[in-house]
Structure formats: C-alpha cells, structure tokens
Design an enzyme around this catalytic site. Sequence first.
Site, PDB file in Angstrom:
ATOM      1  N   LYS A  13       0.807  -1.238  -0.124  1.00  0.00           N
ATOM      2  CA  LYS A  13      -0.085   0.144   0.161  1.00  0.00           C
ATOM      3  C   LYS A  13       0.817   1.295  -0.161  1.00  0.00           C
ATOM      4  O   LYS A  13       0.839   2.284  -0.872  1.00  0.00           O
ATOM      5  CB  LYS A  13      -1.010   0.090   1.027  1.00  0.00           C
ATOM      6  N   ARG A  87      -9.422   0.868   8.637  1.00  0.00           N
ATOM      7  CA  ARG A  87      -8.881  -0.354   9.004  1.00  0.00           C
ATOM      8  C   ARG A  87      -9.900  -1.133   9.748  1.00  0.00           C
ATOM      9  O   ARG A  87      -9.622  -2.271  10.083  1.00  0.00           O
ATOM     10  CB  ARG A  87      -7.598  -0.295   9.727  1.00  0.00           C
ATOM     11  N   ARG A 126      11.411  -5.926   4.976  1.00  0.00           N
ATOM     12  CA  ARG A 126      11.185  -4.741   4.434  1.00  0.00           C
ATOM     13  C   ARG A 126      12.244  -3.577   5.390  1.00  0.00           C
ATOM     14  O   ARG A 126      12.229  -3.933   6.644  1.00  0.00           O
ATOM     15  CB  ARG A 126       9.807  -4.506   4.917  1.00  0.00           C
ATOM     16  N   ARG A 155      11.590  -1.644  11.328  1.00  0.00           N
ATOM     17  CA  ARG A 155      10.469  -1.364  12.000  1.00  0.00           C
ATOM     18  C   ARG A 155      10.182  -2.406  13.317  1.00  0.00           C
ATOM     19  O   ARG A 155      10.050  -3.650  12.993  1.00  0.00           O
ATOM     20  CB  ARG A 155       9.075  -1.183  11.305  1.00  0.00           C
ATOM     21  N   ARG A 166      -0.306  -8.547  13.761  1.00  0.00           N
ATOM     22  CA  ARG A 166      -0.639  -7.512  12.901  1.00  0.00           C
ATOM     23  C   ARG A 166      -1.733  -8.500  11.765  1.00  0.00           C
ATOM     24  O   ARG A 166      -2.809  -7.860  11.250  1.00  0.00           O
ATOM     25  CB  ARG A 166       0.043  -6.913  12.041  1.00  0.00           C
TER      26      ARG A 166
HETATM   27  P1  AMP Z   1       1.055   1.008   8.976  1.00  0.00           P
HETATM   28  O1  AMP Z   1       2.349   1.754   8.606  1.00  0.00           O
HETATM   29  O2  AMP Z   1      -0.118   1.403   8.049  1.00  0.00           O
HETATM   30  O3  AMP Z   1       1.571  -0.517   8.799  1.00  0.00           O
HETATM   31  O4  AMP Z   1       0.469   1.132  10.176  1.00  0.00           O
HETATM   32  C1  AMP Z   1       1.596   1.103  11.480  1.00  0.00           C
HETATM   33  C2  AMP Z   1       0.547   0.962  12.698  1.00  0.00           C
HETATM   34  O5  AMP Z   1       0.007   2.177  13.037  1.00  0.00           O
HETATM   35  C3  AMP Z   1      -0.614  -0.258  12.636  1.00  0.00           C
HETATM   36  O6  AMP Z   1       0.165  -1.576  12.766  1.00  0.00           O
HETATM   37  C4  AMP Z   1      -1.442   0.294  13.711  1.00  0.00           C
HETATM   38  O7  AMP Z   1      -0.832   0.076  14.916  1.00  0.00           O
HETATM   39  C5  AMP Z   1      -1.240   1.877  13.598  1.00  0.00           C
HETATM   40  N1  AMP Z   1      -2.253   2.511  12.706  1.00  0.00           N
HETATM   41  C6  AMP Z   1      -2.142   2.804  11.395  1.00  0.00           C
HETATM   42  N2  AMP Z   1      -3.290   3.239  10.703  1.00  0.00           N
HETATM   43  C7  AMP Z   1      -4.369   2.816  11.676  1.00  0.00           C
HETATM   44  C8  AMP Z   1      -5.597   2.440  11.545  1.00  0.00           C
HETATM   45  N3  AMP Z   1      -6.214   2.972  10.362  1.00  0.00           N
HETATM   46  N4  AMP Z   1      -6.395   2.207  12.470  1.00  0.00           N
HETATM   47  C9  AMP Z   1      -5.740   1.611  13.447  1.00  0.00           C
HETATM   48  N5  AMP Z   1      -4.470   1.547  13.674  1.00  0.00           N
HETATM   49  C10 AMP Z   1      -3.531   2.202  12.762  1.00  0.00           C
END
Ligand code: AMP
Length: 208
Positions: A13, A87, A126, A155, A166
């Site tokens: 994404k 999400r 990654r 990360r 996750r």
């Molecule tokens: P990402 O970079 O999109 O993988 O997001 C990293 C982390 O941020 C996720 O695993 C969640 O802990 C938090 N996060 C990001 N977007 C959301 C969302 N829409 N709802 C809840 N937690 C989020």
Amino acid sequence: MRLVLFGPPGAGKGTQAKYLATHYGLAHLSTGDMFRAAIKEGTPVGKEAKSFMDAGKLVPDTVVCGIAGEGIEKAGLDQFILDGFPRTIPQAEWLDAFLAESQADNYVVISLKVDTELIVERLSNRRMNKITGEIYHLTYNPPPIDLPAEVLLHRSDDQPEAIRERLAVYEADTAPLEAYFKGKNRLKEVNGVGEIEEIFDRIKAMLG
Ligand code: AMP
C-alpha cells in the site's frame, strides 16, 4: 480524485500510494506515517499510539479518525489517497459520514490482493529510510549501497511476533471491510503480486 488503498500489512500500500500520489497529484495520507511522525515529535497522540503500534495492535478508532480527518481537511477534502485508513468498520462509517457532510463521499477503494505467505516474507525483509520514509525490500528493491546502515530502520512492528499479531488483527478487524466496501460498490480488486511498476500499471489501467 479520492482513493483508498486497502489490503493486509505488506500488500504494498505504502509503495503504490507514493507512486499514485505523484502520478495523479494527490496528497498521500498514511495514518501509519502520521503516527510515526507523532511518536518522533513526542506529541500526546504519538505517546498514545506507540504501545499499540509496537504490539502490532490497532490504535483506537477515535484517535485514528481524529488524525485522518485533520489530514483530509488539510488536503481540501479532494485529491487525496488514504493509505492504511480505514482499517475497521467503525472507521469506514466515520469516513463515509465525514465526507458525506461535504458531498465528497464518492471515493474508490483499491484492494491489493496478496497471499499471506508472501506478506510475511515481504514484511520481514522490509526496511525503511528513517529520514525520507522510502521503503525497501532487502532482495527485490534493495537500499542504495552507500546509504549508512544507521539510516535504515527495521520497524519494530516488522519483527516476526508483531507481524503475526498484525495479520491476526487484519483478519479479525480489517478483512470484513471488503464486504462493507463491496456493498457500497466502491471496491476494485488488483493483483498485488509482481514488480512494483507492473502493479502500478494495473492500478492505472483499472482507474482508466
Ligand atoms: P502502517 O504503517 O499502515 O502499517 O501502520 C502501522 C501501525 O499504525 C499499525 O499496525 C497500527 O498500529 C497503526 N495504525 C495505522 N493506521 C491505523 C488505522 N487506520 N487504525 C488503527 N491503527 C492504525
């Protein structure tokens, strides 16, 4: 143009959102990036989000909707791509209501389809440039050789235990959104396996 990129963690994404934002002149709104910036700055939102993120759990809906709404408003409610939001079903309902207030709820959801085994492989390899946010894969999209090692971030939520958590959270809370978006006739599915450029071409072709 209003786009939402949907898919499991590691579906690509972030990478595709960057390409699409540049190509169509859209604001790239990644809630994950917003939280990582908030953590770096030590803001109250960052402090609240950190423990959830490190454990691979979702940040509570009210916090996420607040930060996403600010980003969408800054983008002028138009010309944006949402990456990693919504999400959960409550987040999607919130987004629909928020955009409907301004007659701006005609967005397209691009669903990137990738098998779970490939996701685990992608996430564990990654790496991210701490300064620019650039995303790499150690084998398929390696970082430049001259990039200092300390700039490359693995990360904390890309460690094996957090990856498993996750994916479980995705299945329980996020996957049901597919049916929600389908019911609203917004969902466009795209094969997320292949070279970055190839997947990007598929998305552009789908958007027409
Ligand atoms: P990402 O970079 O999109 O993988 O997001 C990293 C982390 O941020 C996720 O695993 C969640 O802990 C938090 N996060 C990001 N977007 C959301 C969302 N829409 N709802 C809840 N937690 C989020």
